[in-house]
Design a protein around this motif. Structure first.
Motif, PDB file in Angstrom:
ATOM      1  N   ASP A   1      -7.645  31.853-143.628  1.00 47.26           N
ATOM      2  CA  ASP A   1      -7.091  31.232-142.433  1.00 47.26           C
ATOM      3  C   ASP A   1      -5.572  31.387-142.438  1.00 47.26           C
ATOM      4  O   ASP A   1      -4.923  31.240-143.482  1.00 47.26           O
ATOM      5  N   GLY A   2      -4.997  31.692-141.277  1.00 47.35           N
ATOM      6  CA  GLY A   2      -3.541  31.816-141.221  1.00 47.35           C
ATOM      7  C   GLY A   2      -3.094  32.706-140.090  1.00 47.35           C
ATOM      8  O   GLY A   2      -3.881  33.146-139.242  1.00 47.35           O
ATOM      9  N   ASN A   3      -1.787  32.984-140.073  1.00 42.61           N
ATOM     10  CA  ASN A   3      -1.161  33.787-139.026  1.00 42.61           C
ATOM     11  C   ASN A   3      -1.030  35.236-139.484  1.00 42.61           C
ATOM     12  O   ASN A   3      -0.617  35.507-140.619  1.00 42.61           O
ATOM     13  N   TYR A   4      -1.338  36.155-138.568  1.00 53.68           N
ATOM     14  CA  TYR A   4      -1.330  37.582-138.882  1.00 53.68           C
ATOM     15  C   TYR A   4      -0.730  38.367-137.714  1.00 53.68           C
ATOM     16  O   TYR A   4      -0.558  37.840-136.610  1.00 53.68           O
ATOM     17  N   THR A   5      -0.441  39.640-137.992  1.00 55.35           N
ATOM     18  CA  THR A   5       0.034  40.562-136.958  1.00 55.35           C
ATOM     19  C   THR A   5      -0.745  41.860-137.081  1.00 55.35           C
ATOM     20  O   THR A   5      -0.800  42.459-138.161  1.00 55.35           O
ATOM     21  N   LEU A   6      -1.351  42.286-135.963  1.00 54.26           N
ATOM     22  CA  LEU A   6      -2.044  43.574-135.911  1.00 54.26           C
ATOM     23  C   LEU A   6      -1.092  44.613-135.342  1.00 54.26           C
ATOM     24  O   LEU A   6      -0.487  44.398-134.286  1.00 54.26           O
ATOM     25  N   ASN A   7      -0.951  45.737-136.050  1.00 51.54           N
ATOM     26  CA  ASN A   7      -0.104  46.832-135.587  1.00 51.54           C
ATOM     27  C   ASN A   7      -0.956  48.092-135.485  1.00 51.54           C
ATOM     28  O   ASN A   7      -1.521  48.549-136.482  1.00 51.54           O
ATOM     29  N   VAL A   8      -1.066  48.639-134.262  1.00 53.81           N
ATOM     30  CA  VAL A   8      -1.852  49.847-134.011  1.00 53.81           C
ATOM     31  C   VAL A   8      -0.908  50.932-133.514  1.00 53.81           C
ATOM     32  O   VAL A   8      -0.196  50.732-132.522  1.00 53.81           O
ATOM     33  N   THR A   9      -0.881  52.076-134.201  1.00 56.43           N
ATOM     34  CA  THR A   9      -0.002  53.185-133.819  1.00 56.43           C
ATOM     35  C   THR A   9      -0.802  54.478-133.766  1.00 56.43           C
ATOM     36  O   THR A   9      -1.525  54.800-134.713  1.00 56.43           O
ATOM     37  N   PHE A  10      -0.671  55.199-132.646  1.00 55.76           N
ATOM     38  CA  PHE A  10      -1.263  56.529-132.488  1.00 55.76           C
ATOM     39  C   PHE A  10      -0.152  57.524-132.177  1.00 55.76           C
ATOM     40  O   PHE A  10       0.756  57.220-131.392  1.00 55.76           O
ATOM     41  N   PHE A  11      -0.236  58.706-132.788  1.00 53.67           N
ATOM     42  CA  PHE A  11       0.686  59.796-132.492  1.00 53.67           C
ATOM     43  C   PHE A  11      -0.044  60.856-131.684  1.00 53.67           C
ATOM     44  O   PHE A  11      -1.204  61.175-131.976  1.00 53.67           O
ATOM     45  N   ASP A  12       0.650  61.391-130.665  1.00 53.96           N
ATOM     46  CA  ASP A  12       0.038  62.504-129.946  1.00 53.96           C
ATOM     47  C   ASP A  12       0.396  63.815-130.636  1.00 53.96           C
ATOM     48  O   ASP A  12       1.081  63.835-131.666  1.00 53.96           O
ATOM     49  N   MET A  13      -0.069  64.919-130.072  1.00 56.73           N
ATOM     50  CA  MET A  13       0.061  66.211-130.733  1.00 56.73           C
ATOM     51  C   MET A  13       1.507  66.675-130.883  1.00 56.73           C
ATOM     52  O   MET A  13       1.796  67.546-131.699  1.00 56.73           O
ATOM     53  N   VAL A  14       2.411  66.113-130.090  1.00 56.70           N
ATOM     54  CA  VAL A  14       3.799  66.550-130.178  1.00 56.70           C
ATOM     55  C   VAL A  14       4.689  65.514-130.851  1.00 56.70           C
ATOM     56  O   VAL A  14       5.900  65.692-130.922  1.00 56.70           O
ATOM     57  N   GLY A  15       4.104  64.418-131.335  1.00 62.08           N
ATOM     58  CA  GLY A  15       4.883  63.452-132.103  1.00 62.08           C
ATOM     59  C   GLY A  15       5.267  62.189-131.382  1.00 62.08           C
ATOM     60  O   GLY A  15       5.874  61.295-131.976  1.00 62.08           O
ATOM     61  N   ASN A  16       4.952  62.064-130.073  1.00 65.73           N
ATOM     62  CA  ASN A  16       5.177  60.783-129.407  1.00 65.73           C
ATOM     63  C   ASN A  16       4.227  59.750-130.001  1.00 65.73           C
ATOM     64  O   ASN A  16       3.077  60.058-130.326  1.00 65.73           O
ATOM     65  N   ASN A  17       4.697  58.521-130.134  1.00 64.16           N
ATOM     66  CA  ASN A  17       3.817  57.494-130.687  1.00 64.16           C
ATOM     67  C   ASN A  17       3.678  56.324-129.728  1.00 64.16           C
ATOM     68  O   ASN A  17       4.645  55.893-129.092  1.00 64.16           O
ATOM     69  N   GLY A  18       2.453  55.849-129.621  1.00 64.34           N
ATOM     70  CA  GLY A  18       2.152  54.652-128.845  1.00 64.34           C
ATOM     71  C   GLY A  18       1.753  53.540-129.788  1.00 64.34           C
ATOM     72  O   GLY A  18       0.876  53.727-130.638  1.00 64.34           O
ATOM     73  N   THR A  19       2.403  52.390-129.677  1.00 60.57           N
ATOM     74  CA  THR A  19       2.195  51.294-130.621  1.00 60.57           C
ATOM     75  C   THR A  19       1.897  50.004-129.878  1.00 60.57           C
ATOM     76  O   THR A  19       2.535  49.698-128.864  1.00 60.57           O
ATOM     77  N   LEU A  20       0.927  49.266-130.395  1.00 64.10           N
ATOM     78  CA  LEU A  20       0.643  47.912-129.925  1.00 64.10           C
ATOM     79  C   LEU A  20       0.803  46.956-131.099  1.00 64.10           C
ATOM     80  O   LEU A  20       0.286  47.215-132.191  1.00 64.10           O
TER      81      LEU A  20
ATOM     82  N   VAL B   1      -9.051  31.928-137.627  1.00 64.09           N
ATOM     83  CA  VAL B   1      -9.718  30.681-137.992  1.00 64.09           C
ATOM     84  C   VAL B   1     -11.113  31.046-138.490  1.00 64.09           C
ATOM     85  O   VAL B   1     -11.950  31.528-137.719  1.00 64.09           O
ATOM     86  N   SER B   2     -11.347  30.852-139.763  1.00 64.99           N
ATOM     87  CA  SER B   2     -12.644  31.208-140.334  1.00 64.99           C
ATOM     88  C   SER B   2     -13.685  30.161-139.951  1.00 64.99           C
ATOM     89  O   SER B   2     -13.364  28.984-139.761  1.00 64.99           O
ATOM     90  N   PRO B   3     -14.949  30.563-139.840  1.00 61.90           N
ATOM     91  CA  PRO B   3     -16.004  29.607-139.491  1.00 61.90           C
ATOM     92  C   PRO B   3     -16.345  28.724-140.686  1.00 61.90           C
ATOM     93  O   PRO B   3     -16.068  29.087-141.838  1.00 61.90           O
ATOM     94  N   PRO B   4     -16.924  27.549-140.441  1.00 66.73           N
ATOM     95  CA  PRO B   4     -17.378  26.717-141.569  1.00 66.73           C
ATOM     96  C   PRO B   4     -18.374  27.503-142.418  1.00 66.73           C
ATOM     97  O   PRO B   4     -19.296  28.131-141.896  1.00 66.73           O
ATOM     98  N   ARG B   5     -18.201  27.465-143.728  1.00 65.45           N
ATOM     99  CA  ARG B   5     -19.059  28.247-144.608  1.00 65.45           C
ATOM    100  C   ARG B   5     -19.154  27.553-145.957  1.00 65.45           C
ATOM    101  O   ARG B   5     -18.260  26.791-146.341  1.00 65.45           O
ATOM    102  N   PRO B   6     -20.229  27.795-146.697  1.00 66.06           N
ATOM    103  CA  PRO B   6     -20.369  27.163-148.008  1.00 66.06           C
ATOM    104  C   PRO B   6     -19.243  27.573-148.952  1.00 66.06           C
ATOM    105  O   PRO B   6     -18.836  28.732-148.981  1.00 66.06           O
ATOM    106  N   MET B   7     -18.749  26.610-149.708  1.00 68.08           N
ATOM    107  CA  MET B   7     -17.770  26.895-150.750  1.00 68.08           C
ATOM    108  C   MET B   7     -17.766  25.748-151.747  1.00 68.08           C
ATOM    109  O   MET B   7     -18.204  24.639-151.434  1.00 68.08           O
ATOM    110  N   ILE B   8     -17.291  26.043-152.954  1.00 66.18           N
ATOM    111  CA  ILE B   8     -17.178  25.009-153.977  1.00 66.18           C
ATOM    112  C   ILE B   8     -15.764  24.994-154.525  1.00 66.18           C
ATOM    113  O   ILE B   8     -15.056  26.006-154.486  1.00 66.18           O
TER     114      ILE B   8
END
Length: 581
Positions: A275-294, A301-308
């Motif tokens: 559980d916590g804060n994260y950042t997703l970074n997605v980068t694609f390069f085209d054939m000539v080197g331009n890059n598109g990034t999100l 938030v993880s679901p309730p699950r068994p643990m000890i």
């Protein structure tokens, strides 16, 4: 807008390809196609797409740092090709658009010295409009093209065009004068790939709620779609935690490619994030080197699950350990087991029943075993869960406070398991890291050893059957605290969950306190004196009380006598009055 430009370019390419390449009495059949584009000293991002050379915008070359563009001519005959002409793209406004500087011919990356270049036409500003590569039939080493590929390179400097499609017209001419026109297309791509990301479950208010599967594992899906007009080459999909550490990633292979104008879609499952804060970074390069990034921040938030959990999760042999579980099936049985080293294996240490709210709690005493990290398993429903307990060494000195010379009993657990058992004459006793008392206890120390459970024992117990404790003589030393180290000078191993880890030796310490006996005696004398003085004060107070009581009694007797005298006088007066009457 990007789609409109793409459609215009596609129509232009189609129209150019529909126009038949004129042939003038040609007795040869040739294939002409782009190879690549590279600068003099650096590689320029480029890629062939649908017979079109695509370059990254802006044009990277100039007259001092030109760009090499190369095409291949393959002649399948029957006539031999000995001339290749190239018409440089131009328009009515600017004239020639690419500044041609020079050309050369290669075969198998080796210059073909029999071929040369010459300029046939220039425009009004002096830029070359038409060039010809040729091999002279009358010159020594004449080498026409016949059933093999030749590479033709043009060194281009300045450029004054815009972002559009450009056509290089290549004319192959054979020895009989027959010619065929071919068209090579060049365009620029300055738009990055289109990239879209979808989470499953979807992000709601910045949160992703994980999905659970049997046995408590949990996950979410990332679906990525990307497309580009020049095609795709290489991508990275990375999740960073709140402090920038990479916690999950998927990257393309170095030679991964995807064709132009076709959607690339891929779904990945991300398992068991905390559980916590994260950042997703997605980068694609085209054939000539331009890059598109999100870049997408999100909270998982993880679901309730068994643990000890273990309380505590570390301690010496004999530590009371409480095992608590959550999210188990109500009313089901739970067995708690500890995985010990061979030959013991997994042993059951506790059991319980899950409460209606899905929780349970049970306890056990950690068994005698060598130092290390031990898996504690809770076998329950819907799944089994584990936690790790660290067994730490412990030395107990009895007594641990002395005044003068004393015999000290030593108990030790949680040591490593020695390679040789029993390994006597391997135990050392240090005081503040010195061997000050080693000599006077040498005979005793020679009988000490660590057994297979990491516990200190005495060899006399083994040889005679008489239980003998380990102890050492402590001489009269100055008051203070002393660090007593029991050192095992032999190799052995500690347990790490499922395997042994070998170490060369091991030692652990305890504290022995020597008290100041002169101070104790003085304190006792002062206490006795204070008690005597207190008793004397109490006696004096009692005497004073007795004297006061006697004085009170005497005063009472005097008062009684006075009262009796008054009564006698009254009686006499009464008798006198009676006589008178």
């Amino acid at each position: 807008m990007k789609n409109v430009v793409r459609n215009i370019i596609a129509i232009a390419v189609l129209c150019a390809m529909i126009i038949a390449a004129p042939s003038v009495n040609a007795a040869h059949t040739a294939d002409v196609y782009w190879v690549d584009a590279s600068a003099f000293h650096v590689i320029v991002s480029s890629k062939l797409v649908n017979d079109t050379l695509v370059l990254k915008w802006p044009w990277p070359g100039n007259d001092s740092s030109p760009i090499n563009v190369t095409f291949t001519v393959y002649n399948s005959g029957p006539a031999h090709i000995n001339r290749v002409q190239v018409h440089i793209p131009e328009n009515q406004t600017e004239g020639v658009l690419f500044h041609y500087l020079r050309g050369f011919v290669l075969k198998n990356n080796i210059p073909v010295v029999a071929w040369d270049t010459r300029i046939l036409e220039k425009d009004s500003k002096g830029w070359v409009r038409l060039i010809e590569f040729y091999t002279d039939r009358s010159a020594p080493g004449y080498y026409p093209i016949s059933n093999e590929p030749f590479n033709f390179t043009m060194e281009l400097g300045g450029f004054i065009g815009e972002i559009e499609l450009y056509t290089f017209t290549v004319t192959t001419i054979d020895e009989d004068g027959g010619s065929v026109e071919h068209f090579l297309y060049l365009r620029f791509d300055r738009t990055p790939p289109d990239v879209e990301v979808t989470f499953t479950p979807a992000i709601v208010n910045g949160k992703v709620n994980g999905l659970i599967v049997p046995c408590g594992n949990h996950y979410f899906n990332i679906t990525v779609r990307a497309v580009d007009e020049s095609g795709l080459m290489n991508y990275s999909v990375i999740i960073y935690d709140a402090i920038g550490n990479v916690v999950w990633k998927n990257e393309s292979a170095p030679n991964w490619r995807w064709q132009a104008n076709v959607n690339f879609t891929q779904t990945w499952q991300v398992w068991n994030l905390d559980d916590g804060n994260y950042t997703l970074n997605v980068t694609f390069f085209d054939m000539v080197g331009n890059n598109g990034t999100l870049t997408i921040p999100f909270t998982y938030v993880s679901p309730p699950r068994p643990m000890i959990t273990l309380h505590p999760n570390s301690g010496p042999v004999g530590t009371p350990v409480t095992v608590r579980g959550v999210n188990f099936d109500a009313g089901t049985k739970v067995d708690v087991k500890v995985v010990l080293p061979p030959p013991y294996g997994e042993i059951k240490v506790a059991n319980t029943t899950v409460k209606p709210d899905g929780t349970f709690e049970t306890s056990f005493t950690f068994p005698e075993t060598p130092r290390g990290y031990y898996i504690v398993n809770a076998y329950g429903v819907p799944c089994n869960k584990s936690a790790v307990f660290e067994l730490t060494p412990l030395i107990t000195l009895t007594p641990n406070e002395v005044i003068g010379p004393a015999t000290i009993k030593v108990e030790a657990t949680g040591y490593i398991e020695p390679d040789v058992i029993p390994s006597t004459s391997s135990m050392y006793l240090f005081v503040n890291d010195s061997d000050a008392i080693q000599g006077i206890n040498l005979q005793s120390l020679m009988n000490w050893y660590i057994n297979q459970n990491g516990t200190l024992q005495n060899i006399i117990t083994n040889t005679t059957g008489r239980i003998t404790e380990c102890g050492f003589y402590w001489p009269a030393l100055e008051p203070g605290t002393y660090n007593i180290t029991l050192f095992m000078a032999t190799s052995g191993s500690y347990w790490n969950q499922t395997t042994w880890v070998h170490v060369s030796n091991f030692g652990h310490s305890a504290i022995l306190t020597v008290k100041d006996w002169t101070g104790d005696i003085l304190d006792a004398a002062n206490a006795a004196k204070s008690a005597a003085e207190g008793a004397k004060s109490s006696a004096d107070a009692a005497k004073s009380s007795a004297d006061a009581a006697k004085s009170s009694a005497d005063a009472a007797a005097s008062a009684a006598n006075a009262a009796k005298g008054s009564a006698d006088n009254a009686t006499s007066a009464a008798n006198a009055a009676k006589s008178s009457a």
